[in-house]
Design a protein around this motif. Structure first.
Motif, PDB file in Angstrom:
ATOM      1  N   TRP A  36       1.000  -1.172   0.092  1.00 25.14           N
ATOM      2  CA  TRP A  36      -0.114  -0.010   0.014  1.00 25.14           C
ATOM      3  C   TRP A  36       0.750   1.277  -0.139  1.00 25.14           C
ATOM      4  O   TRP A  36       1.765   1.278   0.553  1.00 25.14           O
ATOM      5  CB  TRP A  36      -0.797   0.206   1.322  1.00 25.14           C
ATOM      6  CG  TRP A  36      -1.996  -0.867   1.372  1.00 25.14           C
ATOM      7  CD1 TRP A  36      -3.311  -1.103   1.000  1.00 25.14           C
ATOM      8  CD2 TRP A  36      -1.933  -2.394   2.099  1.00 25.14           C
ATOM      9  NE1 TRP A  36      -4.158  -1.855   1.256  1.00 25.14           N
ATOM     10  CE2 TRP A  36      -3.161  -2.815   1.814  1.00 25.14           C
ATOM     11  CE3 TRP A  36      -0.849  -2.992   2.434  1.00 25.14           C
ATOM     12  CZ2 TRP A  36      -3.354  -4.164   2.304  1.00 25.14           C
ATOM     13  CZ3 TRP A  36      -1.221  -4.204   2.830  1.00 25.14           C
ATOM     14  CH2 TRP A  36      -2.432  -4.744   2.979  1.00 25.14           C
TER      15      TRP A  36
ATOM     16  N   ARG B  27      -3.166   6.242  -1.909  1.00 26.38           N
ATOM     17  CA  ARG B  27      -4.596   5.828  -1.668  1.00 26.38           C
ATOM     18  C   ARG B  27      -5.173   6.995  -0.329  1.00 26.38           C
ATOM     19  O   ARG B  27      -4.182   7.254   0.548  1.00 26.38           O
ATOM     20  CB  ARG B  27      -4.929   4.510  -1.290  1.00 26.38           C
ATOM     21  CG  ARG B  27      -4.695   3.714  -2.601  1.00 26.38           C
ATOM     22  CD  ARG B  27      -5.324   4.039  -3.706  1.00 26.38           C
ATOM     23  NE  ARG B  27      -6.865   4.165  -3.628  1.00 26.38           N
ATOM     24  CZ  ARG B  27      -7.695   4.769  -4.106  1.00 26.38           C
ATOM     25  NH1 ARG B  27      -7.438   5.412  -5.463  1.00 26.38           N
ATOM     26  NH2 ARG B  27      -9.303   4.507  -4.105  1.00 26.38           N
TER      27      ARG B  27
ATOM     28  N   GLU C 174      -8.640   4.688   3.949  1.00 31.25           N
ATOM     29  CA  GLU C 174      -8.640   3.457   3.198  1.00 31.25           C
ATOM     30  C   GLU C 174      -7.686   2.537   3.430  1.00 31.25           C
ATOM     31  O   GLU C 174      -7.712   1.204   3.677  1.00 31.25           O
ATOM     32  CB  GLU C 174      -8.822   3.838   1.803  1.00 31.25           C
ATOM     33  CG  GLU C 174      -8.928   2.630   0.842  1.00 31.25           C
ATOM     34  CD  GLU C 174      -9.085   3.031  -0.544  1.00 31.25           C
ATOM     35  OE1 GLU C 174      -8.386   2.290  -1.493  1.00 31.25           O
ATOM     36  OE2 GLU C 174      -9.878   4.091  -0.998  1.00 31.25           O
TER      37      GLU C 174
ATOM     38  N   GLN D 270      -7.660  -1.191   5.326  1.00 34.95           N
ATOM     39  CA  GLN D 270      -7.247  -2.390   4.620  1.00 34.95           C
ATOM     40  C   GLN D 270      -6.118  -3.185   5.228  1.00 34.95           C
ATOM     41  O   GLN D 270      -6.148  -4.351   5.368  1.00 34.95           O
ATOM     42  CB  GLN D 270      -6.902  -2.195   3.084  1.00 34.95           C
ATOM     43  CG  GLN D 270      -8.293  -1.778   2.395  1.00 34.95           C
ATOM     44  CD  GLN D 270      -7.771  -1.353   1.007  1.00 34.95           C
ATOM     45  OE1 GLN D 270      -6.752  -1.379   0.424  1.00 34.95           O
ATOM     46  NE2 GLN D 270      -8.793  -1.062   0.359  1.00 34.95           N
TER      47      GLN D 270
END
Length: 242
Positions: free
Chosen positions: A51, A79, A83, A87
């Protein structure tokens, strides 16, 4: 104690987790990059996810110098932080619920910062993640008097684990998992994940107390201060991830 017993079963499959962040304060700093993966018995990564977050704040130049991510890059390609935090938290919760141990080097840093991030964004945090394996805590417990630093890079080299891109979340996470497997092959660790997790709680507390005494002695801490040895989730900010 050197190994003279069968290897623990968890060596065959471990999850790995690492964060790169805006700084070293678990209460106020933010996630920039994250990695969660799964290693097999040979230490090969068989599943992985990465990520990149826009942390919502400027990334200090000092942090960028460590992990290479600039504010501009994070804002352009990352992102939303909420979020990413949701996640990553969900991925770890799923692995732990399946009984898969999560390896994190200096776990109290990564898990604590993630928990504070979760609360910041209204996400249920991992309050008491288990089973967690922290190669830093284990290495200090089993090879207490070895001189030198205990950064991941140094400890990986000691156990002949390659680490070609230190302070990159995926590279650090995988190296930490392989160090954990190397420790299990070299030393006789507690036979079950539950016992290993519980023993690390005590080891981390003792190590923090010892470091507190040393820092007071050399003048780095006031006599009334103490390093928080709570593991694997702490509340106060001391040192960052190695």
């Amino acid at each position: 104690m050197l190994r003279d017993a069968p290897l623990p079963s968890w060596v065959t499959r471990v999850a790995v987790f690492d964060l790169e962040t805006t700084g070293i304060d678990v209460e106020i700093d933010r996630v920039v990059t994250a990695h969660v993966g799964l290693l097999d018995a040979r230490g090969d990564e068989i599943a992985a996810r990465n990520w990149l977050a826009d942390p919502g704040v400027a990334i200090p130049e000092g942090a960028t110098a460590v992990h290479g991510v600039t504010t501009a890059h994070a804002r352009a390609f990352g992102r939303p932080a909420a979020e990413v935090v949701a996640q990553v938290t969900a991925a770890l919760a799923s692995l732990l619920a399946q009984g898969v141990p999560v390896v994190a080097y200096n776990a109290a840093y990564d898990f604590s910062l993630l928990a504070h991030e979760a609360r910041r964004h209204g996400i249920a945090p991992l309050e008491n993640p288990s089973p967690v394996i922290d190669p830093l805590v284990i290495d200090k417990a089993y090879d207490r008097y070895r001189p030198g630093k205990r950064t991941l890079q140094v400890v990986a080299e000691h156990y002949a684990v390659p680490l070609d891109d230190a302070h990159e979340a995926a590279a650090d996470a995988v190296a930490a998992g392989r160090v954990a497997q190397a420790l299990a092959r070299r030393f006789v660790l507690p036979p079950t994940l539950t016992e290993l997790h519980d023993r690390q709680i005590g080891w981390a507390r003792s190590q923090a107390a010892s470091l507190t005494e040393y820092f007071i002695r050399v003048g780095r801490l006031d006599p009334d201060d103490a390093i928080d040895g709570t593991w694997p989730v702490r509340s106060r900010a001391e040192t960052g991830s190695d």
